[in-house]
Design an enzyme around this catalytic site. Structure first.
Site, PDB file in Angstrom:
ATOM      1  CD  GLN A  11     -29.325 -29.688 -24.941  1.00 20.09           C
ATOM      2  OE1 GLN A  11     -29.662 -30.182 -23.892  1.00 20.09           O
ATOM      3  NE2 GLN A  11     -29.645 -28.445 -25.262  1.00 20.09           N
ATOM      4  CG  LEU A  93     -28.871 -35.675 -25.696  1.00 25.12           C
ATOM      5  CD1 LEU A  93     -30.076 -36.104 -24.896  1.00 25.12           C
ATOM      6  CD2 LEU A  93     -29.226 -34.674 -26.763  1.00 25.12           C
ATOM      7  CD  GLN A 250     -24.956 -37.113 -18.613  1.00 21.54           C
ATOM      8  OE1 GLN A 250     -26.023 -36.495 -18.648  1.00 21.54           O
ATOM      9  NE2 GLN A 250     -24.549 -37.896 -19.598  1.00 21.54           N
TER      10      GLN A 250
END
Length: 314
Positions: A11, A93, A250
């Site tokens: 992101q 991500l 994570q």
């Protein structure tokens, strides 16, 4: 011959109009976004290009948009005859993009998962209750010591070890604010709040991680066809169930990006390609392993030249 690796951004790399030039010449990009849109029930490509309702920066849209972008470019690379990477890693991500191209996760499953992951992350912490900040010019040990001190005020910890001397912290707003001040007093060159809506990779994300674990329990993970270095360990993992567990961790553990890049270098990689919009990771990689080349892939001409050059390397 020199070996290549792929890295995938997380992101922050999204931008309105991303991949428009590359998609104009390569229908596979639109096809990939169409598949993602069918999963979400919304026109993801239209959001990326015109962002009519200002939703591109909403985390539950940002995450599938970036996943689709990276998978589309990676698929195009392989279809054009670019060499297969010997190892891959994604930042936060971006790890999902790596796992899709490695054959661990089906694309449609991954789109559905990251969409829900974004919602879980947004729901885990109330508005203005959490924040993230970048700390530049302080060594790891000193920053960890300061975060431990700030825990008397609230939750705060190292979230991303992005490069030597650049660490992101995350946690409750008041604790992060105090940690920023103490970092500056300790000699940090900069301590800057980040424009994000969610304090990722810290203990505040444990509720999101628990919800994600329930979703992932129903998703099939396969053994990777290409090795993937995971964020929570900074090491290659090949066992599907452990890969799944690491994705859950994570969310509330730090991203060990420095270790990830060094692991790829140790695996014999001498050139990395950033598969996705922007070149944020290339900048970090230059500071982690200076001799490890990294190039971005979003520009159509650069992409063409890169595939040709890499085909000669592998």
């Amino acid at each position: 011959m020199a070996k290549i690796g792929f890295v995938f951004p997380g992101q922050g790399s999204q931008k309105q109009g991303m991949l428009a030039e590359l998609a104009a010449e390569n229908p596979i990009l639109l096809d990939t976004f169409t598949r993602a849109s069918e999963v979400l029930g919304t026109d993801l490509w239209r959001i990326c290009q015109s962002d009519p309702d200002s939703s591109l920066n909403q985390t539950e849209i940002t995450q599938p948009a970036l996943l689709a972008a990276s998978v589309a470019i990676g698929t195009l690379w392989l279809e054009r005859g670019g060499p297969r990477p010997v190892v891959m890693s994604g930042h936060s991500l971006g790890e999902y993009s790596a796992l899709v191209l490695a054959g661990v996760l089906a694309f449609e499953d991954a789109i559905a998962v990251v969409h829900r992951r974004g919602k879980f992350m947004q729901e885990a912490v109330g508005p203005d209750e959490g924040k993230m900040a970048a700390i530049v010019g302080l060594d790891d040990a000193k920053l960890i010591e300061i975060c431990a001190r700030a825990k008397t005020i609230g939750t705060v910890s190292a979230a991303n070890f992005n490069s030597p001397g650049q660490i992101v912290i995350a946690g409750e707003s008041a604790a992060v604010d105090h940690a920023m001040e103490w970092c500056k007093e300790a000699g940090a060159k900069r301590a800057l709040p980040l424009n994000v809506s969610v304090p990722s990779h810290c203990p505040l994300m444990k509720p999101a991680a628990e919800a994600l674990a329930e979703v992932l329990a129903g998703i099939t993970f396969r053994a990777p066809e290409i090795r993937v270095v995971q964020n929570v360990s900074g090491a290659i993992q090949t066992e599907p169930e452990q890969i799944k567990e690491n994705l859950v961790m994570q969310l509330h553990k730090p991203v060990l990006w420095v270790d990830c890049v060094r692991a790829m270098h140790n695996a014999g990689v001498r050139k990395l390609v950033e598969i996705g919009p922007g070149r944020a990771l290339c900048g970090l990689i230059k500071r982690i392993v200076p001799e490890l080349g990294c190039v971005a892939s979003e520009d159509p001409q650069v992409f063409k030249n890169l595939v040709m050059e890499a085909s000669g390397l592998d």
